[in-house]
Design an enzyme around this catalytic site. Structure first.
Site, PDB file in Angstrom:
ATOM      1  N   ARG A 187       0.841  -1.196   0.000  1.00 57.48           N
ATOM      2  CA  ARG A 187       0.000   0.000   0.000  1.00 57.48           C
ATOM      3  C   ARG A 187       0.874   1.242   0.000  1.00 57.48           C
ATOM      4  O   ARG A 187       2.019   1.229   0.482  1.00 57.48           O
ATOM      5  CB  ARG A 187      -0.923   0.011   1.225  1.00 57.48           C
ATOM      6  CG  ARG A 187      -1.843  -1.201   1.323  1.00 57.48           C
ATOM      7  CD  ARG A 187      -2.636  -1.162   2.621  1.00 57.48           C
ATOM      8  NE  ARG A 187      -3.567  -2.277   2.736  1.00 57.48           N
ATOM      9  CZ  ARG A 187      -3.289  -3.440   3.322  1.00 57.48           C
ATOM     10  NH1 ARG A 187      -2.080  -3.634   3.855  1.00 57.48           N
ATOM     11  NH2 ARG A 187      -4.184  -4.404   3.383  1.00 57.48           N
TER      12      ARG A 187
ATOM     13  N   LYS B 142      -1.980  -3.023   7.968  1.00 60.41           N
ATOM     14  CA  LYS B 142      -3.160  -2.650   8.743  1.00 60.41           C
ATOM     15  C   LYS B 142      -3.223  -3.473  10.023  1.00 60.41           C
ATOM     16  O   LYS B 142      -2.853  -4.645  10.047  1.00 60.41           O
ATOM     17  CB  LYS B 142      -4.433  -2.882   7.911  1.00 60.41           C
ATOM     18  CG  LYS B 142      -4.612  -1.886   6.777  1.00 60.41           C
ATOM     19  CD  LYS B 142      -5.955  -2.077   6.102  1.00 60.41           C
ATOM     20  CE  LYS B 142      -6.206  -1.005   5.043  1.00 60.41           C
ATOM     21  NZ  LYS B 142      -7.529  -1.160   4.399  1.00 60.41           N
TER      22      LYS B 142
ATOM     23  N   HIS C  44      -2.569   2.839  -5.609  1.00 60.36           N
ATOM     24  CA  HIS C  44      -3.376   1.656  -5.338  1.00 60.36           C
ATOM     25  C   HIS C  44      -3.651   0.887  -6.626  1.00 60.36           C
ATOM     26  O   HIS C  44      -3.838  -0.335  -6.600  1.00 60.36           O
ATOM     27  CB  HIS C  44      -4.691   2.049  -4.658  1.00 60.36           C
ATOM     28  CG  HIS C  44      -5.169   1.031  -3.672  1.00 60.36           C
ATOM     29  ND1 HIS C  44      -4.466   0.718  -2.528  1.00 60.36           N
ATOM     30  CD2 HIS C  44      -6.262   0.226  -3.671  1.00 60.36           C
ATOM     31  CE1 HIS C  44      -5.112  -0.223  -1.854  1.00 60.36           C
ATOM     32  NE2 HIS C  44      -6.204  -0.543  -2.530  1.00 60.36           N
TER      33      HIS C  44
ATOM     34  N   ARG D 126      -0.946  -1.495  -7.045  1.00 62.79           N
ATOM     35  CA  ARG D 126      -1.183  -2.650  -6.162  1.00 62.79           C
ATOM     36  C   ARG D 126      -2.172  -3.618  -6.825  1.00 62.79           C
ATOM     37  O   ARG D 126      -1.945  -4.827  -6.844  1.00 62.79           O
ATOM     38  CB  ARG D 126      -1.714  -2.144  -4.826  1.00 62.79           C
ATOM     39  CG  ARG D 126      -2.139  -3.217  -3.828  1.00 62.79           C
ATOM     40  CD  ARG D 126      -2.505  -2.523  -2.510  1.00 62.79           C
ATOM     41  NE  ARG D 126      -3.260  -3.349  -1.596  1.00 62.79           N
ATOM     42  CZ  ARG D 126      -2.729  -4.191  -0.717  1.00 62.79           C
ATOM     43  NH1 ARG D 126      -1.418  -4.358  -0.669  1.00 62.79           N
ATOM     44  NH2 ARG D 126      -3.497  -4.883   0.115  1.00 62.79           N
TER      45      ARG D 126
ATOM     46  N   HIS E  30      -3.951  -9.215   3.084  1.00 60.86           N
ATOM     47  CA  HIS E  30      -5.398  -9.263   3.281  1.00 60.86           C
ATOM     48  C   HIS E  30      -5.730 -10.200   4.433  1.00 60.86           C
ATOM     49  O   HIS E  30      -5.226 -11.330   4.501  1.00 60.86           O
ATOM     50  CB  HIS E  30      -6.107  -9.775   2.023  1.00 60.86           C
ATOM     51  CG  HIS E  30      -6.139  -8.783   0.905  1.00 60.86           C
ATOM     52  ND1 HIS E  30      -6.334  -9.133  -0.416  1.00 60.86           N
ATOM     53  CD2 HIS E  30      -6.023  -7.429   0.915  1.00 60.86           C
ATOM     54  CE1 HIS E  30      -6.325  -8.060  -1.166  1.00 60.86           C
ATOM     55  NE2 HIS E  30      -6.142  -7.004  -0.386  1.00 60.86           N
TER      56      HIS E  30
ATOM     57  N   TYR F 215      -9.505 -10.290  -7.415  1.00 61.91           N
ATOM     58  CA  TYR F 215      -8.532 -10.252  -8.505  1.00 61.91           C
ATOM     59  C   TYR F 215      -8.709 -11.421  -9.464  1.00 61.91           C
ATOM     60  O   TYR F 215      -8.300 -11.336 -10.622  1.00 61.91           O
ATOM     61  CB  TYR F 215      -7.110 -10.210  -7.930  1.00 61.91           C
ATOM     62  CG  TYR F 215      -6.873  -8.953  -7.147  1.00 61.91           C
ATOM     63  CD1 TYR F 215      -6.812  -7.718  -7.787  1.00 61.91           C
ATOM     64  CD2 TYR F 215      -6.770  -8.974  -5.766  1.00 61.91           C
ATOM     65  CE1 TYR F 215      -6.635  -6.544  -7.068  1.00 61.91           C
ATOM     66  CE2 TYR F 215      -6.589  -7.813  -5.040  1.00 61.91           C
ATOM     67  CZ  TYR F 215      -6.534  -6.601  -5.700  1.00 61.91           C
ATOM     68  OH  TYR F 215      -6.371  -5.437  -4.988  1.00 61.91           O
TER      69      TYR F 215
END
Length: 302
Positions: free
Chosen positions: A154, A178, A248, A251, A274, A283
């Site tokens: 990110r 995150k 992004h 990414r 994730h 994806y």
């Protein structure tokens, strides 16, 4: 009402940071949503948060829908309200959580726009040509774009990198993602060469406030996400047939190209950081959608 609840909002922000590990950016988004809710409540004559009822929350979301707010915005604000009111109940600030039956519109599932592999190559080739001049910022931009595309990290993770987070002996980067979750992400030889070229000229930008930051701005401070976005948009502007994506988008492109190249879905999940495999599965839809478009363009009986 907002002034009276300044201490409450501060306590909620501390909870998000210390107990839930939310980033500063995420905390700012949560607090903005709750300020919006409290301002709306004040306009309705509600003076204390324990006076909020499910009907008030629904009216708040309905007013946003009537004003043309995007479904994603409404869904995010509903989630913020649920988090805030659940915390308020658990800490004894309200007797009961009025958001338990609050239902927000589902986010529309938009397939992310991505670069084709040839477009990604053209973008990075252009960055390499620009880096041949005497401007260290152009060398930095090439290294940032190579690392973004190679690793799929990110933009906030890129900006937060320190020099020691990059292991050039193993071609991996240590990323704090995150929820303060650390992961190790590989990158390739082109990214390593671009990073080495940047580190060779980085001393020319080092200043009093540089610290260990990997990427620096022209004034010697740690690069911020806006500078990264600006670099990506500016370089893409020279490729008229490519979509105008931000970091992004690189990414998204990295994830899509990994899957198109035969990478395992769980490996891509690990690389992207994730929490849920369902997030990564979008994806696979992107790849199928691209396959379908190519088929329809190429096959005479598509």
């Amino acid at each position: 009402m907002l002034e009276r609840h300044a201490e409450l909002l501060h306590a909620f922000s501390r909870h998000l940071g210390a107990e839930r590990g939310r980033s500063q950016h995420t905390r700012r988004a949560y607090l903005g949503d709750i300020r919006h809710l409290l301002a709306f409540a004040g306009e309705q004559g509600i003076q204390q948060i324990d006076e909020l009822r499910i009907g008030d929350l629904r009216s708040w979301l309905g007013a946003q829908a009537d004003a043309g707010a995007a479904r994603a915005t409404i869904a995010r604000r509903a989630a913020s309200a649920r988090t805030f009111l659940r915390w308020a109940e658990h800490t004894g600030r309200i007797a009961a959580d009025p958001s338990l039956r609050l239902v927000a519109p589902k986010r529309q599932a938009h397939l992310p726009e991505v670069l084709r592999q040839g477009e990604a190559t053209a973008l990075l080739d252009l960055a390499a040509v620009r880096a041949d001049d005497d401007d260290p910022i152009h060398v930095r931009d090439r290294a940032m774009l190579e690392l973004l595309y190679a690793s799929g990290i990110r933009v906030g993770e890129l900006a937060a990198l320190d020099i020691d987070d990059v292991d050039r002996s193993q071609d991996v980067v240590r990323v704090m993602g995150k929820g303060s979750k650390e992961r190790i992400v590989p990158f390739g030889a082109p990214a390593r060469r671009a990073i080495e070229a940047w580190l060779a000229v980085r001393p020319r930008l080092v200043g009093e406030h540089s610290g260990p930051a990997l990427f620096l701005g022209r004034r010697g401070r740690r690069v911020d996400t806006r500078q990264v976005r600006s670099a990506v948009h500016e370089l893409l502007s020279h490729l008229p047939d490519a979509p105008d994506l931000g970091p992004h988008g690189l990414r998204h492109s990295a994830a899509t190209h990994l899957l198109e190249g035969g990478a395992d879905l769980r490996m891509v999940q690990e690389i992207l950081g994730h929490a849920s495999l369902a997030t990564t599965q979008i994806y696979t839809h992107v790849s199928v959608d691209r396959l379908r478009r190519s088929y329809e363009q190429a096959h005479p009986r598509a």
